[in-house]
Design an enzyme around this catalytic site. Sequence first.
Site, mmCIF file in Angstrom:
data_model
loop_
_atom_site.group_PDB
_atom_site.id
_atom_site.type_symbol
_atom_site.label_atom_id
_atom_site.label_comp_id
_atom_site.label_asym_id
_atom_site.label_seq_id
_atom_site.Cartn_x
_atom_site.Cartn_y
_atom_site.Cartn_z
ATOM 1 N NE ARG A 22 47.814 51.318 22.643
ATOM 2 C CZ ARG A 22 47.659 51.229 21.702
ATOM 3 N NH1 ARG A 22 46.806 51.171 20.251
ATOM 4 N NH2 ARG A 22 46.787 49.587 21.525
ATOM 5 C CE1 TYR A 26 45.558 38.997 63.171
ATOM 6 C CE2 TYR A 26 46.211 39.097 60.707
ATOM 7 C CZ TYR A 26 46.510 39.365 62.253
ATOM 8 O OH TYR A 26 45.986 40.838 62.473
ATOM 9 C CE LYS A 81 47.527 49.868 30.899
ATOM 10 N NZ LYS A 81 46.869 49.510 29.853
ATOM 11 C CG ASP A 140 49.132 47.115 58.172
ATOM 12 O OD1 ASP A 140 48.652 47.464 57.653
ATOM 13 O OD2 ASP A 140 49.010 47.020 59.415
ATOM 14 C CB CYS A 144 49.543 41.105 59.027
ATOM 15 S SG CYS A 144 50.091 39.402 59.528
ATOM 16 N NE ARG A 192 40.956 45.898 27.247
ATOM 17 C CZ ARG A 192 41.840 46.135 26.868
ATOM 18 N NH1 ARG A 192 42.006 45.341 27.955
ATOM 19 N NH2 ARG A 192 42.827 46.956 25.956
ATOM 20 C CG HIS A 210 45.131 46.744 23.538
ATOM 21 N ND1 HIS A 210 45.875 47.085 23.531
ATOM 22 C CD2 HIS A 210 44.708 45.952 24.515
ATOM 23 C CE1 HIS A 210 46.559 46.531 24.707
ATOM 24 N NE2 HIS A 210 45.979 46.132 25.519
HETATM 25 C C1 LIG Z 1 47.639 49.134 28.973
HETATM 26 C C2 LIG Z 1 47.553 49.489 27.643
HETATM 27 C C3 LIG Z 1 48.922 49.479 26.597
HETATM 28 C C4 LIG Z 1 50.461 48.944 27.365
HETATM 29 O O1 LIG Z 1 50.177 47.483 27.195
HETATM 30 P P1 LIG Z 1 51.465 47.047 27.603
HETATM 31 O O2 LIG Z 1 51.642 45.719 27.788
HETATM 32 O O3 LIG Z 1 51.660 47.348 28.822
HETATM 33 O O4 LIG Z 1 52.793 47.526 26.857
HETATM 34 C C5 LIG Z 1 48.795 49.855 24.991
HETATM 35 N N1 LIG Z 1 47.621 49.873 24.906
HETATM 36 C C6 LIG Z 1 46.659 50.470 26.021
HETATM 37 C C7 LIG Z 1 45.161 50.522 24.736
HETATM 38 C C8 LIG Z 1 46.082 49.782 26.908
HETATM 39 O O5 LIG Z 1 45.354 49.950 27.675
#
Ligand SMILES: *Cc1c(COP(=O)(O)O)cnc(C)c1O
Length: 387
Positions: free
Chosen positions: A218, A262, A39, A311, A309, A137, A166
């Site tokens: 994951r 700046y 992602k 850029d 800045c 969540r 999660h």
């Molecule tokens: C982003 C995410 C992960 C990965 O998490 P890390 O801490 O980067 O390993 C795994 N599962 C879900 C649902 C996530 O949103």
Amino acid sequence: MREQGRPLWAEIDLDALEHNLRQVRGRIGPGSQIMAVVKANGYGHGAVAVARSSLQAGATHLGVACVDEGMQLRRAEITAPVVVLGYVPPWEAAQVVQHQLIPSVTTRETALALAKASSHTGARVPVHLKVDTGMARLGLAPGEVEDFVRFLDTLPTLQLQGLYTHFAAADEADKSYTYQQFRAFLAVAERLPRPLLRHVANSAAVADLPEMALEMVRPGIALYGCLAGSSGSHGLALRPVLVLKSRVARVHTLSPGESVSYGRTWIADKPTKIALVPCGYADGLPRLLSNRGAVLIRGQQAPIVGRVCMDMHMADVTHIPEVAIHDEVVIIGRQGEAEITAGDVGELAGTISYEILCGISARVPRLYMREGQVVGRRTLVDTNPVV
Ligand SMILES: *Cc1c(COP(=O)(O)O)cnc(C)c1O
């Protein structure tokens, strides 16, 4: 010298990425599949290249946050299973079906929309059910899952394939909350009429709690080599994948009393040599690093002076002899003996490596490297994705 393109670029070491994926594999053993989480443009590394490289190194699934990210992978002709981990609204059901993505399902409305969108396709849509076991969540409450599964069973074009949750605190030393979430998750899974593809472990859990690998893990940040405390303390010897580099665009000397950038927040108190670095907050260098933090030039720390800045920014190189225009600047990464990690930058900006990495913007060219050689590049204007 790399004499091509913008004097600001990210080098993405695909060998390091694949090494990290193999570290994950070694930690969990052969019994679990790996969903590479790509992602947020592969945490800033470039989703397509990271996805291809991860699949090559043994990942079977890809994880994205939203339907558009899944569509981007499909457009690049990636055919592996792609799970959308974020909220899928009912109005994106047709896109999910058309691109053969695997949606997370958390509401009846979206399930019905998916059933409708797939009713004429002749194929069943695999879905993963997300359970909220303590992150508060996205997801169904544990007590809602059994009813929801019965409801899904009334929708013949949907196929409940996965069940996941999660973790909120897997990266903390105290794992008691994670064990509590894990037990709650297993209890839900056991109440269901048939076994599902279960996945719970993010990078921190892969590292510290590999017994929670179940059928699939994951990992995200571990693949990119930026898991906090990743110096092998938890059995993963990770290598950072991304290096952010630039080249000095001007060297000049200020007299005492002259100011930089700046707001004139930094004023020379002695003759001071300043290097201009063409990397600003629109590239992902946090403005919070103004008068904090440093970059590496000729293997030495050069403090950032004045406000960052949009850029560009300026660095004090008074103590570094022979600094010259076009010298290499390392903003994230190693140069000689010195190193600045994405986590270091994050700490100075009051955040974490994740936010720094995924904040590296689209206008920063990505160079994909294998064995130290450029094997692909992606810029704002030219996308010849060799990888
Ligand atoms: C982003 C995410 C992960 C990965 O998490 P890390 O801490 O980067 O390993 C795994 N599962 C879900 C649902 C996530 O949103």
